[in-house]
Design a protein around this motif. Sequence first.
Motif, PDB file in Angstrom:
ATOM      1  N   ASP A 115       0.835  -1.205   0.000  1.00  0.00           N
ATOM      2  CA  ASP A 115       0.000   0.000   0.000  1.00  0.00           C
ATOM      3  C   ASP A 115       0.867   1.252   0.000  1.00  0.00           C
ATOM      4  O   ASP A 115       0.601   2.215  -0.727  1.00  0.00           O
ATOM      5  CB  ASP A 115      -0.860   0.086   1.272  1.00  0.00           C
ATOM      6  N   LEU A 116       1.881   1.231   0.841  1.00  0.00           N
ATOM      7  CA  LEU A 116       2.716   2.420   1.006  1.00  0.00           C
ATOM      8  C   LEU A 116       3.550   2.710  -0.236  1.00  0.00           C
ATOM      9  O   LEU A 116       3.750   3.869  -0.601  1.00  0.00           O
ATOM     10  CB  LEU A 116       3.591   2.276   2.251  1.00  0.00           C
ATOM     11  N   LEU A 117       4.037   1.664  -0.894  1.00  0.00           N
ATOM     12  CA  LEU A 117       4.796   1.882  -2.128  1.00  0.00           C
ATOM     13  C   LEU A 117       3.897   2.505  -3.196  1.00  0.00           C
ATOM     14  O   LEU A 117       4.266   3.502  -3.827  1.00  0.00           O
ATOM     15  CB  LEU A 117       5.397   0.578  -2.643  1.00  0.00           C
ATOM     16  N   LEU A 118       2.701   1.946  -3.381  1.00  0.00           N
ATOM     17  CA  LEU A 118       1.773   2.505  -4.370  1.00  0.00           C
ATOM     18  C   LEU A 118       1.376   3.925  -3.988  1.00  0.00           C
ATOM     19  O   LEU A 118       1.349   4.815  -4.842  1.00  0.00           O
ATOM     20  CB  LEU A 118       0.542   1.610  -4.519  1.00  0.00           C
ATOM     21  N   GLU A 156      -3.237   1.350  -9.642  1.00  0.00           N
ATOM     22  CA  GLU A 156      -3.179  -0.092  -9.427  1.00  0.00           C
ATOM     23  C   GLU A 156      -1.732  -0.551  -9.556  1.00  0.00           C
ATOM     24  O   GLU A 156      -0.995  -0.055 -10.398  1.00  0.00           O
ATOM     25  CB  GLU A 156      -4.002  -0.829 -10.480  1.00  0.00           C
ATOM     26  N   ALA A 157      -1.370  -1.514  -8.718  1.00  0.00           N
ATOM     27  CA  ALA A 157      -0.031  -2.086  -8.778  1.00  0.00           C
ATOM     28  C   ALA A 157      -0.155  -3.601  -8.877  1.00  0.00           C
ATOM     29  O   ALA A 157      -0.980  -4.204  -8.198  1.00  0.00           O
ATOM     30  CB  ALA A 157       0.770  -1.714  -7.534  1.00  0.00           C
ATOM     31  N   THR A 158       0.656  -4.197  -9.735  1.00  0.00           N
ATOM     32  CA  THR A 158       0.651  -5.649  -9.895  1.00  0.00           C
ATOM     33  C   THR A 158       1.873  -6.222  -9.197  1.00  0.00           C
ATOM     34  O   THR A 158       3.008  -5.855  -9.509  1.00  0.00           O
ATOM     35  CB  THR A 158       0.666  -6.029 -11.392  1.00  0.00           C
ATOM     36  N   LEU A 159       1.615  -7.129  -8.250  1.00  0.00           N
ATOM     37  CA  LEU A 159       2.662  -7.811  -7.504  1.00  0.00           C
ATOM     38  C   LEU A 159       2.634  -9.278  -7.900  1.00  0.00           C
ATOM     39  O   LEU A 159       1.589  -9.914  -7.846  1.00  0.00           O
ATOM     40  CB  LEU A 159       2.413  -7.680  -5.999  1.00  0.00           C
ATOM     41  N   GLU A 160       3.772  -9.800  -8.320  1.00  0.00           N
ATOM     42  CA  GLU A 160       3.894 -11.228  -8.635  1.00  0.00           C
ATOM     43  C   GLU A 160       4.713 -11.898  -7.544  1.00  0.00           C
ATOM     44  O   GLU A 160       5.790 -11.427  -7.191  1.00  0.00           O
ATOM     45  CB  GLU A 160       4.580 -11.433  -9.993  1.00  0.00           C
ATOM     46  N   VAL A 161       4.177 -12.997  -7.024  1.00  0.00           N
ATOM     47  CA  VAL A 161       4.860 -13.768  -5.988  1.00  0.00           C
ATOM     48  C   VAL A 161       5.206 -15.127  -6.582  1.00  0.00           C
ATOM     49  O   VAL A 161       4.362 -15.782  -7.189  1.00  0.00           O
ATOM     50  CB  VAL A 161       3.970 -13.929  -4.739  1.00  0.00           C
ATOM     51  N   VAL A 198       3.102  -0.575 -12.285  1.00  0.00           N
ATOM     52  CA  VAL A 198       2.100   0.265 -11.636  1.00  0.00           C
ATOM     53  C   VAL A 198       1.398   1.028 -12.733  1.00  0.00           C
ATOM     54  O   VAL A 198       2.034   1.504 -13.676  1.00  0.00           O
ATOM     55  CB  VAL A 198       2.756   1.222 -10.611  1.00  0.00           C
ATOM     56  N   ARG A 199       0.099   1.106 -12.609  1.00  0.00           N
ATOM     57  CA  ARG A 199      -0.712   1.841 -13.572  1.00  0.00           C
ATOM     58  C   ARG A 199      -1.400   3.000 -12.857  1.00  0.00           C
ATOM     59  O   ARG A 199      -2.198   2.786 -11.942  1.00  0.00           O
ATOM     60  CB  ARG A 199      -1.757   0.912 -14.200  1.00  0.00           C
ATOM     61  N   LEU A 200      -1.048   4.201 -13.261  1.00  0.00           N
ATOM     62  CA  LEU A 200      -1.687   5.400 -12.729  1.00  0.00           C
ATOM     63  C   LEU A 200      -2.808   5.796 -13.686  1.00  0.00           C
ATOM     64  O   LEU A 200      -2.653   5.700 -14.906  1.00  0.00           O
ATOM     65  CB  LEU A 200      -0.675   6.534 -12.592  1.00  0.00           C
ATOM     66  N   HIS A 201      -3.903   6.237 -13.118  1.00  0.00           N
ATOM     67  CA  HIS A 201      -5.063   6.681 -13.906  1.00  0.00           C
ATOM     68  C   HIS A 201      -5.473   8.077 -13.451  1.00  0.00           C
ATOM     69  O   HIS A 201      -6.589   8.276 -12.953  1.00  0.00           O
ATOM     70  CB  HIS A 201      -6.228   5.702 -13.737  1.00  0.00           C
ATOM     71  N   PRO A 202      -4.566   9.052 -13.607  1.00  0.00           N
ATOM     72  CA  PRO A 202      -4.907  10.391 -13.138  1.00  0.00           C
ATOM     73  C   PRO A 202      -6.019  11.022 -13.972  1.00  0.00           C
ATOM     74  O   PRO A 202      -6.026  10.931 -15.205  1.00  0.00           O
ATOM     75  CB  PRO A 202      -3.601  11.166 -13.286  1.00  0.00           C
ATOM     76  N   LYS A 203      -6.962  11.606 -13.270  1.00  0.00           N
ATOM     77  CA  LYS A 203      -8.053  12.355 -13.904  1.00  0.00           C
ATOM     78  C   LYS A 203      -7.921  13.787 -13.393  1.00  0.00           C
ATOM     79  O   LYS A 203      -8.020  14.034 -12.195  1.00  0.00           O
ATOM     80  CB  LYS A 203      -9.402  11.769 -13.517  1.00  0.00           C
ATOM     81  N   VAL A 204      -7.656  14.698 -14.331  1.00  0.00           N
ATOM     82  CA  VAL A 204      -7.339  16.069 -13.978  1.00  0.00           C
ATOM     83  C   VAL A 204      -8.392  16.998 -14.541  1.00  0.00           C
ATOM     84  O   VAL A 204      -8.846  16.824 -15.678  1.00  0.00           O
ATOM     85  CB  VAL A 204      -5.938  16.451 -14.534  1.00  0.00           C
ATOM     86  N   LYS A 205      -8.762  17.974 -13.732  1.00  0.00           N
ATOM     87  CA  LYS A 205      -9.648  19.039 -14.210  1.00  0.00           C
ATOM     88  C   LYS A 205      -8.847  20.327 -14.194  1.00  0.00           C
ATOM     89  O   LYS A 205      -8.242  20.681 -13.170  1.00  0.00           O
ATOM     90  CB  LYS A 205     -10.878  19.180 -13.318  1.00  0.00           C
ATOM     91  N   PRO A 239       7.964  -0.659 -14.652  1.00  0.00           N
ATOM     92  CA  PRO A 239       7.350   0.465 -15.356  1.00  0.00           C
ATOM     93  C   PRO A 239       6.216   1.098 -14.557  1.00  0.00           C
ATOM     94  O   PRO A 239       5.463   0.406 -13.876  1.00  0.00           O
ATOM     95  CB  PRO A 239       6.834  -0.153 -16.655  1.00  0.00           C
ATOM     96  N   VAL A 240       6.151   2.415 -14.652  1.00  0.00           N
ATOM     97  CA  VAL A 240       5.040   3.190 -14.099  1.00  0.00           C
ATOM     98  C   VAL A 240       4.301   3.752 -15.313  1.00  0.00           C
ATOM     99  O   VAL A 240       4.797   4.641 -15.996  1.00  0.00           O
ATOM    100  CB  VAL A 240       5.523   4.309 -13.155  1.00  0.00           C
ATOM    101  N   LEU A 241       3.138   3.171 -15.593  1.00  0.00           N
ATOM    102  CA  LEU A 241       2.374   3.516 -16.786  1.00  0.00           C
ATOM    103  C   LEU A 241       1.294   4.538 -16.446  1.00  0.00           C
ATOM    104  O   LEU A 241       0.812   4.580 -15.309  1.00  0.00           O
ATOM    105  CB  LEU A 241       1.746   2.247 -17.361  1.00  0.00           C
ATOM    106  N   HIS A 242       0.908   5.326 -17.431  1.00  0.00           N
ATOM    107  CA  HIS A 242      -0.082   6.381 -17.211  1.00  0.00           C
ATOM    108  C   HIS A 242      -1.218   6.258 -18.208  1.00  0.00           C
ATOM    109  O   HIS A 242      -0.991   6.089 -19.398  1.00  0.00           O
ATOM    110  CB  HIS A 242       0.558   7.769 -17.370  1.00  0.00           C
ATOM    111  N   ASN A 243      -2.417   6.368 -17.698  1.00  0.00           N
ATOM    112  CA  ASN A 243      -3.616   6.442 -18.525  1.00  0.00           C
ATOM    113  C   ASN A 243      -4.365   7.686 -18.045  1.00  0.00           C
ATOM    114  O   ASN A 243      -5.343   7.592 -17.292  1.00  0.00           O
ATOM    115  CB  ASN A 243      -4.463   5.175 -18.381  1.00  0.00           C
TER     116      ASN A 243
END
Length: 156
Positions: free
Chosen positions: A60-63, A93-98, A109-116, A146-150
């Motif tokens: 949680d803290l890393l994301l 969202e972050a994907t962790l593989e164990v 990690v996928r960021l989905h920023p919505k900006v006004k 990778p830190v991806l942005h949508n």
Amino acid sequence: MPFKHLFKAVINWTSRQNTSENTSRFYSKSHKILIEGKPILDVSAAKAFKGDPELYNPEDLLLSSLVSCHMMSYLYVCSQNGIEVLEYTDNAEATLEVTADGSGRFTEVRLHPKVKIANVDKMQEALELHIKANQLCFIANSCNFPVLHNATCETA
């Protein structure tokens, strides 16, 4: 010459043996992180790893660090480019593989920023500035995934 900043954290954990067996298998995962001058942060492992689901966990803290750092970097580059940001939200969202041996890693990690923003004429530039924000983000620059942005943008 680069500036260096030192950050410190103290972790405190004590054994809370609630079983007759004395093995690490039964150790509590909950602990406290102390950072001088700030409230104590109660942390545990994620629920999937037998932690307390009511507490924050390292994942949680890393994301959260990535989301927060990207937003602050984005607000900075927008201010440098005359873009007035009115609202910013992100459902990251972050994907962790164990692996079978218990080791693991974040794969993306996928960021989905919505900006006004205030000015409709700046929408394309506002979207493009997420790339610059990612280049400046201290946390993203420290990750080996990778830190991806949508990103989406709208005006008031």
